[in-house]
Design a protein around this motif. Structure first.
Motif, PDB file in Angstrom:
ATOM      1  N   LYS A 215       0.830  -1.212   0.000  1.00  0.00           N
ATOM      2  CA  LYS A 215       0.000   0.000   0.000  1.00  0.00           C
ATOM      3  C   LYS A 215       0.859   1.256   0.000  1.00  0.00           C
ATOM      4  O   LYS A 215       0.543   2.235  -0.673  1.00  0.00           O
ATOM      5  N   LYS A 216       1.953   1.211   0.747  1.00  0.00           N
ATOM      6  CA  LYS A 216       2.807   2.391   0.880  1.00  0.00           C
ATOM      7  C   LYS A 216       3.852   2.502  -0.227  1.00  0.00           C
ATOM      8  O   LYS A 216       4.202   3.603  -0.637  1.00  0.00           O
ATOM      9  N   GLU A 217       4.368   1.377  -0.685  1.00  0.00           N
ATOM     10  CA  GLU A 217       5.551   1.396  -1.541  1.00  0.00           C
ATOM     11  C   GLU A 217       5.364   0.744  -2.910  1.00  0.00           C
ATOM     12  O   GLU A 217       6.346   0.500  -3.603  1.00  0.00           O
ATOM     13  N   SER A 218       4.144   0.441  -3.323  1.00  0.00           N
ATOM     14  CA  SER A 218       3.936  -0.326  -4.561  1.00  0.00           C
ATOM     15  C   SER A 218       4.569   0.334  -5.788  1.00  0.00           C
ATOM     16  O   SER A 218       5.016  -0.363  -6.700  1.00  0.00           O
ATOM     17  N   ASP A 219       4.643   1.658  -5.795  1.00  0.00           N
ATOM     18  CA  ASP A 219       5.240   2.335  -6.949  1.00  0.00           C
ATOM     19  C   ASP A 219       6.757   2.166  -7.006  1.00  0.00           C
ATOM     20  O   ASP A 219       7.386   2.501  -8.007  1.00  0.00           O
ATOM     21  N   GLN A 220       7.346   1.613  -5.939  1.00  0.00           N
ATOM     22  CA  GLN A 220       8.790   1.372  -5.906  1.00  0.00           C
ATOM     23  C   GLN A 220       9.146  -0.107  -6.048  1.00  0.00           C
ATOM     24  O   GLN A 220      10.316  -0.450  -6.093  1.00  0.00           O
ATOM     25  N   ILE A 221       8.140  -0.985  -6.085  1.00  0.00           N
ATOM     26  CA  ILE A 221       8.389  -2.427  -6.078  1.00  0.00           C
ATOM     27  C   ILE A 221       8.151  -3.005  -7.473  1.00  0.00           C
ATOM     28  O   ILE A 221       7.099  -2.806  -8.061  1.00  0.00           O
ATOM     29  N   GLY A 222       9.157  -3.726  -7.962  1.00  0.00           N
ATOM     30  CA  GLY A 222       9.048  -4.371  -9.259  1.00  0.00           C
ATOM     31  C   GLY A 222       8.889  -5.872  -9.159  1.00  0.00           C
ATOM     32  O   GLY A 222       8.332  -6.506 -10.047  1.00  0.00           O
ATOM     33  N   VAL A 223       9.384  -6.455  -8.058  1.00  0.00           N
ATOM     34  CA  VAL A 223       9.374  -7.910  -7.895  1.00  0.00           C
ATOM     35  C   VAL A 223       8.958  -8.243  -6.471  1.00  0.00           C
ATOM     36  O   VAL A 223       9.387  -7.604  -5.515  1.00  0.00           O
ATOM     37  N   LEU A 224       8.110  -9.268  -6.364  1.00  0.00           N
ATOM     38  CA  LEU A 224       7.702  -9.812  -5.065  1.00  0.00           C
ATOM     39  C   LEU A 224       8.134 -11.264  -5.018  1.00  0.00           C
ATOM     40  O   LEU A 224       7.884 -12.018  -5.965  1.00  0.00           O
ATOM     41  N   ILE A 225       8.792 -11.659  -3.940  1.00  0.00           N
ATOM     42  CA  ILE A 225       9.110 -13.067  -3.721  1.00  0.00           C
ATOM     43  C   ILE A 225       8.604 -13.422  -2.329  1.00  0.00           C
ATOM     44  O   ILE A 225       8.902 -12.730  -1.360  1.00  0.00           O
ATOM     45  N   THR A 226       7.781 -14.461  -2.272  1.00  0.00           N
ATOM     46  CA  THR A 226       7.170 -14.827  -1.007  1.00  0.00           C
ATOM     47  C   THR A 226       7.345 -16.303  -0.710  1.00  0.00           C
ATOM     48  O   THR A 226       7.343 -17.140  -1.609  1.00  0.00           O
ATOM     49  N   ASP A 227       7.496 -16.590   0.578  1.00  0.00           N
ATOM     50  CA  ASP A 227       7.486 -17.966   1.051  1.00  0.00           C
ATOM     51  C   ASP A 227       6.044 -18.460   0.987  1.00  0.00           C
ATOM     52  O   ASP A 227       5.104 -17.656   1.068  1.00  0.00           O
ATOM     53  N   GLN A 228       5.854 -19.746   0.824  1.00  0.00           N
ATOM     54  CA  GLN A 228       4.502 -20.296   0.754  1.00  0.00           C
ATOM     55  C   GLN A 228       3.910 -20.497   2.149  1.00  0.00           C
ATOM     56  O   GLN A 228       2.829 -20.040   2.440  1.00  0.00           O
ATOM     57  N   ARG A 229       4.626 -21.199   2.995  1.00  0.00           N
ATOM     58  CA  ARG A 229       4.091 -21.598   4.305  1.00  0.00           C
ATOM     59  C   ARG A 229       4.413 -20.548   5.362  1.00  0.00           C
ATOM     60  O   ARG A 229       5.561 -20.379   5.751  1.00  0.00           O
ATOM     61  N   MET A 230       3.360 -19.861   5.797  1.00  0.00           N
ATOM     62  CA  MET A 230       3.491 -18.872   6.865  1.00  0.00           C
ATOM     63  C   MET A 230       2.245 -18.969   7.732  1.00  0.00           C
ATOM     64  O   MET A 230       1.200 -19.431   7.265  1.00  0.00           O
ATOM     65  N   PRO A 231       2.352 -18.538   8.989  1.00  0.00           N
ATOM     66  CA  PRO A 231       1.143 -18.529   9.825  1.00  0.00           C
ATOM     67  C   PRO A 231       0.090 -17.595   9.222  1.00  0.00           C
ATOM     68  O   PRO A 231       0.424 -16.570   8.641  1.00  0.00           O
ATOM     69  N   GLY A 232      -1.153 -17.975   9.332  1.00  0.00           N
ATOM     70  CA  GLY A 232      -2.223 -17.149   8.761  1.00  0.00           C
ATOM     71  C   GLY A 232      -2.351 -17.426   7.286  1.00  0.00           C
ATOM     72  O   GLY A 232      -2.432 -18.566   6.850  1.00  0.00           O
ATOM     73  N   LEU A 233      -2.344 -16.379   6.489  1.00  0.00           N
ATOM     74  CA  LEU A 233      -2.486 -16.519   5.042  1.00  0.00           C
ATOM     75  C   LEU A 233      -1.217 -17.106   4.427  1.00  0.00           C
ATOM     76  O   LEU A 233      -0.108 -16.878   4.905  1.00  0.00           O
ATOM     77  N   LEU A 234      -1.388 -17.841   3.335  1.00  0.00           N
ATOM     78  CA  LEU A 234      -0.266 -18.455   2.626  1.00  0.00           C
ATOM     79  C   LEU A 234       0.307 -17.495   1.587  1.00  0.00           C
ATOM     80  O   LEU A 234      -0.332 -16.523   1.191  1.00  0.00           O
ATOM     81  N   GLY A 235       1.502 -17.836   1.120  1.00  0.00           N
ATOM     82  CA  GLY A 235       2.120 -17.046   0.065  1.00  0.00           C
ATOM     83  C   GLY A 235       1.266 -16.966  -1.186  1.00  0.00           C
ATOM     84  O   GLY A 235       1.197 -15.925  -1.840  1.00  0.00           O
ATOM     85  N   VAL A 236       0.594 -18.061  -1.533  1.00  0.00           N
ATOM     86  CA  VAL A 236      -0.279 -18.071  -2.707  1.00  0.00           C
ATOM     87  C   VAL A 236      -1.412 -17.055  -2.548  1.00  0.00           C
ATOM     88  O   VAL A 236      -1.821 -16.426  -3.530  1.00  0.00           O
ATOM     89  N   ASP A 237      -1.907 -16.879  -1.331  1.00  0.00           N
ATOM     90  CA  ASP A 237      -2.945 -15.871  -1.097  1.00  0.00           C
ATOM     91  C   ASP A 237      -2.416 -14.472  -1.413  1.00  0.00           C
ATOM     92  O   ASP A 237      -3.111 -13.659  -2.024  1.00  0.00           O
TER      93      ASP A 237
END
Length: 189
Positions: A48-70
């Motif tokens: 929300k704050k920095e999307s205009d500065q971000i070109g790539v997102l890399i996320t782990d899949q397994r995390m507490p709560g929502l998953l990386g795929v979410d």
């Protein structure tokens, strides 16, 4: 690589393990700017704050709560220009296959990382982001030129039509009269 040679845009890395976030930042930050988040909710706040500065997102899949795929689905919907990658230490192949098949990700990266391959994948993703961004800019410029050409052609046609009105001896008065007809639709009947 100096800060001057770094791409303007950053990578957002999301992982619930602090050790993984620190290692990622240490490995990647000499070549790319890095934001980190500890879970999907924090990642959404960073976006929300920095999307205009971000070109790539890399996320782990397994995390507490929502998953990386979410998170990947959210980013695909809300920030479709950001290039998405998925990483996990688990061999949960079905989630990775689903993410690939639904267009959620650019690459799937296994943990533990091969550092050279990770850096190559991140650079490829950033380059793809930059190419897409440039392509989209060129398309916008092309449409702008086409729109200006259409307006010019419309005006030329209007002038030709107005010039065909024989009751006026001066073409500009004919154009003015022609345009006024559109202000008063009843006069066109």
């Amino acid at each position: 690589m100096t800060d001057q040679n770094k791409p303007k845009f950053a990578v957002l890395f999301v992982d619930d393990e602090e050790k993984a976030r620190k290692m990622f930042k240490r490995l990647v930050s000499p070549q790319l700017n890095v934001f980190t988040a500890c879970d999907v909710n924090e990642a959404m706040e960073v976006l929300k704050k920095e999307s205009d500065q971000i070109g790539v997102l890399i996320t782990d899949q397994r995390m507490p709560g929502l998953l990386g795929v979410d998170l990947l689905r959210h980013v695909r919907k809300e920030y479709p220009v950001i290039i998405r990658l998925l990483t996990t230490a688990y061999s949960d192949l079905s989630d990775a296959i689903e993410a690939v098949n639904t267009g959620e990700i650019f690459r799937y990266i296994n943990k533990p990382w091969n550092v050279d391959e990770l850096l190559i994948d991140l650079k490829l993703a950033m380059n793809f982001f930059l190419l897409e961004r440039d392509r989209n800019q060129l398309i916008r410029e092309k449409f702008s030129v086409l729109q200006r050409q259409a307006v010019t052609n419309t005006l030329k046609n209007m002038i030709s039509l107005a010039g065909g009105q024989t009751r006026y001896s001066q073409p500009l008065r004919a154009v003015d009269s022609f345009l006024k007809q559109f202000e008063e639709p009843s006069s066109l009947i």
